[in-house]
Design an enzyme around this catalytic site. Structure first.
Site, PDB file in Angstrom:
ATOM      1  N   SER A 222      44.724  35.699  29.266  1.00  0.00           N
ATOM      2  CA  SER A 222      45.455  35.222  30.696  1.00  0.00           C
ATOM      3  C   SER A 222      45.057  33.683  30.864  1.00  0.00           C
ATOM      4  O   SER A 222      43.771  33.227  30.617  1.00  0.00           O
ATOM      5  CB  SER A 222      44.733  36.063  31.599  1.00  0.00           C
ATOM      6  OG  SER A 222      43.601  36.025  32.007  1.00  0.00           O
ATOM      7  N   ASP A 254      41.564  40.624  37.335  1.00  0.00           N
ATOM      8  CA  ASP A 254      41.238  42.176  37.624  1.00  0.00           C
ATOM      9  C   ASP A 254      42.766  42.808  37.915  1.00  0.00           C
ATOM     10  O   ASP A 254      42.857  43.782  37.726  1.00  0.00           O
ATOM     11  CB  ASP A 254      40.536  42.331  38.610  1.00  0.00           C
ATOM     12  CG  ASP A 254      38.955  41.480  38.739  1.00  0.00           C
ATOM     13  OD1 ASP A 254      38.716  41.599  37.283  1.00  0.00           O
ATOM     14  OD2 ASP A 254      38.315  41.067  39.388  1.00  0.00           O
TER      15      ASP A 254
HETATM   16  P1  ADP Z   1      40.969  35.395  35.311  1.00  0.00           P
HETATM   17  O1  ADP Z   1      40.585  35.783  36.759  1.00  0.00           O
HETATM   18  O2  ADP Z   1      40.398  36.584  34.444  1.00  0.00           O
HETATM   19  O3  ADP Z   1      40.329  34.192  34.866  1.00  0.00           O
HETATM   20  P2  ADP Z   1      43.577  34.305  35.344  1.00  0.00           P
HETATM   21  O4  ADP Z   1      43.134  33.302  36.052  1.00  0.00           O
HETATM   22  O5  ADP Z   1      44.174  33.839  33.880  1.00  0.00           O
HETATM   23  O6  ADP Z   1      42.646  35.549  35.112  1.00  0.00           O
HETATM   24  O7  ADP Z   1      44.632  35.030  35.949  1.00  0.00           O
HETATM   25  C1  ADP Z   1      45.442  36.330  35.540  1.00  0.00           C
HETATM   26  C2  ADP Z   1      46.605  36.389  35.929  1.00  0.00           C
HETATM   27  O8  ADP Z   1      46.971  36.245  37.304  1.00  0.00           O
HETATM   28  C3  ADP Z   1      47.672  35.258  35.080  1.00  0.00           C
HETATM   29  O9  ADP Z   1      47.761  35.542  33.789  1.00  0.00           O
HETATM   30  C4  ADP Z   1      48.715  34.993  36.109  1.00  0.00           C
HETATM   31  O10 ADP Z   1      49.813  36.215  36.053  1.00  0.00           O
HETATM   32  C5  ADP Z   1      47.925  35.368  37.361  1.00  0.00           C
HETATM   33  N1  ADP Z   1      47.633  34.050  37.869  1.00  0.00           N
HETATM   34  C6  ADP Z   1      46.542  33.501  38.094  1.00  0.00           C
HETATM   35  N2  ADP Z   1      46.438  32.214  38.730  1.00  0.00           N
HETATM   36  C7  ADP Z   1      47.720  31.920  38.885  1.00  0.00           C
HETATM   37  C8  ADP Z   1      48.503  30.621  39.720  1.00  0.00           C
HETATM   38  N3  ADP Z   1      47.803  29.712  40.005  1.00  0.00           N
HETATM   39  N4  ADP Z   1      49.789  30.859  39.786  1.00  0.00           N
HETATM   40  C9  ADP Z   1      50.444  31.978  39.219  1.00  0.00           C
HETATM   41  N5  ADP Z   1      49.840  33.242  38.730  1.00  0.00           N
HETATM   42  C10 ADP Z   1      48.433  33.221  38.672  1.00  0.00           C
END
Ligand code: ADP
Length: 311
Positions: A222, A254
Site C-alpha cells: 500500500s 488496517d
Molecule cells: P499504512 O497505514 O499501512 O502505511 P497506507 O498509508 O498505504 O497504509 O494506506 C492504506 C490505503 O489507504 C492506501 O492504499 C489507500 O487506499 C488509502 N489511503 C491512505 N492514505 C490516503 C490518502 N492520503 N488519500 C487517499 N487514500 C489513502
C-alpha cells in the site's frame, strides 16, 4: 467468521493540533480515544462491513478493561487472554498535515502467557474461516511466535493475512506454512529487505522478486494516496485511487487489511479484492475515527478505483 488478532492492543489517542510546539505546552481540545492496536482497527472495520468478526489477542489492567468496554459498545465480540499487566497507550499527534506518534511498547509477556494464548488461538480457529494478524509482538514473545500461529492455522485449513513488520514478518515469510497475504507499505518493505524501496514500478518489482516473498499468494504494497502495487501469483497490478479530502489517515492500512480479508474470505475475483481493499483504506482516511469507515460511501469510491495489470 473472521478472527482478528492483536497481540499488543492499546488505547489509541489522537490529538489534533494546529501547530505542534516542541519544548512548550500544547493544549488539545479534541482528544479522541479508541480501542486500538492494528488488529482492533481491523476488527472495527470488519464489523462496519457487516462481516462476522471475533477480536482476540492479549490484554490486561485498566487499559485492557477500557478496550473491552469500547469493543462492547461497538458490538464487536471479543475473546482475549487476560493477563495481570497493564496494556498500553499509543498517541498520534496530527499537526500541520503531519503525524507524530508516541507508542508505548506495552507489557512483557512470559513464555507461559504466550503458550496460554496459543492454546486459546487454537481453540478459536475451530470456528473461523479466516484470520488476520496485525501489528507487533509484545515483548517477551519470540520472533517466531507468528510462525507458530501460521502452523496451527494451516493444520485447521484457515488462511491467514499477516500484517506485521521486521523480524516477525521475516520469520513468517521464511516459514514453510506461508501466510496467504501480506500488506506491507514501502517503508516496511525497505526495512525488511535492507534496501530503499520507492513507489517506482521497477523498484517495487525488484523488491518483490526477493526470495523472501516466494510462495506468498497476495502481496499488497500500500502506498497511501498513490494507491497500491500488488503481486498476485505471477501477475502484477498497479492500483490507482482518486484524490480525496483526508480527515485522519491513521489506521488506513488496517482498513485496507479488513477490506482484503472480507473480499478474500468471500472468494471475490481479483479485481474486486483489490478494489475493496483500496476503498476501505480510502474510506478510513475520510473519517475522524481511527479504523472507522462509512459504508454508505463504499459503492461510490469502489467505482473510482482503477486496477491495471502491468508487465
Ligand atoms: P499504512 O497505514 O499501512 O502505511 P497506507 O498509508 O498505504 O497504509 O494506506 C492504506 C490505503 O489507504 C492506501 O492504499 C489507500 O487506499 C488509502 N489511503 C491512505 N492514505 C490516503 C490518502 N492520503 N488519500 C487517499 N487514500 C489513502
Amino acid at each position: 467468521m473472521i478472527l482478528a488478532v492483536t497481540m499488543n492492543p492499546s488505547v489509541d489517542i489522537s490529538y489534533h493540533l494546529h501547530e505542534f510546539k516542541l519544548d512548550d505546552v500544547n493544549r488539545v481540545e479534541n482528544a479522541r480515544k479508541t480501542a486500538g492496536g492494528k488488529g482492533l482497527n481491523v476488527a472495527r472495520v470488519l464489523a462496519q462491513m457487516n462481516e462476522e468478526v471475533l477480536a482476540t489477542g492479549v490484554l490486561g489492567g485498566t487499559i485492557g478493561e477500557y478496550i473491552v468496554q469500547e469493543l462492547k459498545k461497538s458490538n464487536i465480540p471479543n475473546d482475549f487472554l487476560k493477563i495481570d499487566k497493564e496494556s498500553r497507550n499509543c498517541i498520534a499527534i496530527l499537526h500541520e498535515g503531519r503525524q507524530t506518534e508516541i507508542l508505548e511498547s506495552g507489557p512483557t509477556l512470559t513464555k507461559e502467557e504466550g503458550e496460554d494464548f496459543l492454546g486459546k488461538f487454537n481453540d478459536l480457529l475451530s470456528n473461523v474461516s479466516f484470520v488476520t494478524i496485525s501489528g507487533s509482538l509484545p515483548k517477551g514473545l519470540a520472533a517466531d511466535f507468528y510462525q507458530q500461529m501460521l502452523t496451527m492455522s494451516k493444520k485447521k485449513g484457515v488462511p491467514v493475512l499477516l500484517d506485521t513488520s521486521g523480524e516477525p514478518l521475516r520469520k513468517a515469510l521464511l516459514h514453510t506454512e506461508k501466510p496467504l497475504a501480506i500488506k506491507p507499505n514501502t517503508e516496511e518493505l525497505s526495512q525488511l529487505l535492507g534496501m530503499e524501496v520507492d513507489g517506482r514500478i521497477s523498484s517495487l518489482k525488484h523488491a518483490l522478486d526477493h526470495k523472501l516473498f516466494k510462495g506468498i499468494k497476495w502481496i499488497v504494497v500500500s502506498m497511501g494516496k498513490y494507491g497500491a502495487f500488488v503481486r498476485h501469483g505471477a501477475d502484477d497490478y498497479r492500483i490507482t485511487i482518486p484524490k480525496i479530502d483526508v480527515v485522519n489517515p491513521v489506521g488506513s492500512g488496517d482498513a485496507t487489511v479488513a477490506g482484503l480479508a472480507v473480499a478474500l474470505n468471500r472468494n471475490q475475483p481479483v479485481e474486486n479484492v483489490l478494489k475493496t481493499a483500496m476503498t476501505t483504506g480510502m474510506l478510513n482516511t475520510m473519517e475522524a475515527g481511527t479504523g472507522s469507515i462509512n459504508m454508505t460511501k463504499f459503492d461510490q469510491y469502489f467505482d473510482l478505483v482503477i486496477v491495471e495489470r502491468i508487465d
